[in-house]
Design an enzyme around this catalytic site. Sequence first.
Site, short mmCIF file in Angstrom:
data_model
loop_
_atom_site.label_atom_id
_atom_site.label_comp_id
_atom_site.label_asym_id
_atom_site.label_seq_id
_atom_site.Cartn_x
_atom_site.Cartn_y
_atom_site.Cartn_z
N HIS A 12 70.72 46.28 41.57
CA HIS A 12 69.98 45.07 41.95
C HIS A 12 70.97 43.96 42.25
CE1 HIS A 12 66.31 42.69 42.26
NE2 HIS A 12 66.98 41.70 41.70
N HIS A 28 66.20 36.02 44.40
CA HIS A 28 66.24 37.48 44.61
C HIS A 28 64.86 38.00 44.96
CE1 HIS A 28 64.82 39.09 40.44
NE2 HIS A 28 64.36 37.87 40.61
N CYS A 69 65.97 43.80 47.66
CA CYS A 69 66.99 42.92 47.08
C CYS A 69 68.24 42.82 47.93
CB CYS A 69 67.30 43.33 45.64
SG CYS A 69 68.16 44.91 45.47
#
Length: 362
Positions: free
Chosen positions: A325, A337, A277
């Site tokens: 994240h 993402h 990520c």
Amino acid sequence: MATHRKPKQHPLAGSTARTAATLALAGAATATALEGTGHAAPALTPAQAKAQVAGYYQQAEVATEKYNGAKERTDRARSALERLQDEAARKTERLNSARNALGSFATAQYRDGGMPAGVRLLLSSSPDRYLESASLADRAGTRQATAVARVRHELRDVQRVRTTAGARLSELRREEAALAAHKHTIEAKLEKARQLLQELPAVERTAVEAGEGVATAGAAAGADVKEAAHAALAPVAPHAGADRAASGRAAQAVAFAYSAIGKPYVWGATGPSAFDCSGLTQAAWQAAGVSLPRTTYTQINAGRRIARNRLAPGDLVFFYSGISHVGLYVGGGRMIHAPHPGAPVRIASIDEMPFAGASRPA
């Protein structure tokens, strides 16, 4: 005289007692077994299994970001150590040169030092020439003192560099140990997720592996995860529904993110063929000429903090209380993402995970 006799026992009494004891033990064992069966954990429903898988993925991602941070520190420590080793080699070479120069002075002094100066003057066939030589010798003595001072200086430098290099080596070993520990944690969490996935029906497992059925454990509780994910993953054309059009560097970062859609998630990867990520957001902004730090918990402080209702394409959006994240906002409540292993880079709703904050790189 009274007669003493043992009480008469029934012929089956001992056998019956033993049998009763055996039956009692067997009954207790059966009861224990039945009790254990009665308290066995019920099989997970597909929704519960998916929620647990999501939890393991999120825990693996926390460990991944710690791994990324440790790797960044490891790389810095290794580079610093290599520079110090090069410096130590150069300084050692200069030290050896200074020692050689001092050695030549010492050799000359040994050759001439056995006779007092007055005697050498008396025996000299040319006193004037001797006095001239003595003057040169005085200057040589000054040069010798300078050479000694140089050796001492170079020696101190070499020792300083070697001490610093030793500290860097210890730091490198600590970071390498942390790297190995985080790697072990990641692999353990992913293995648990894999085992749970194997328990799901084939259709459900395929959906989860494709990233369609995994939301947060909190969002999954009491909700149809698959239905929510499908709603979040409705096809979106590039830049459609954006709050406002991206421009400048933000537009370049967004364009890079769109070009990465479909590439696999690999923890620790920064592209160009795979990403995690924070590796994706770092690479996207790098394509725009902006250098971001490696981890989610450092990227959030790399730019100006932005309120959720002020988001614009190109902003970084962060999730979970531990900032584990990150995605790249593309407008319309959506982001691009890298979700987790098995799920490629994709477009998703920013409501898919607990929102933690946003920042706008400079």
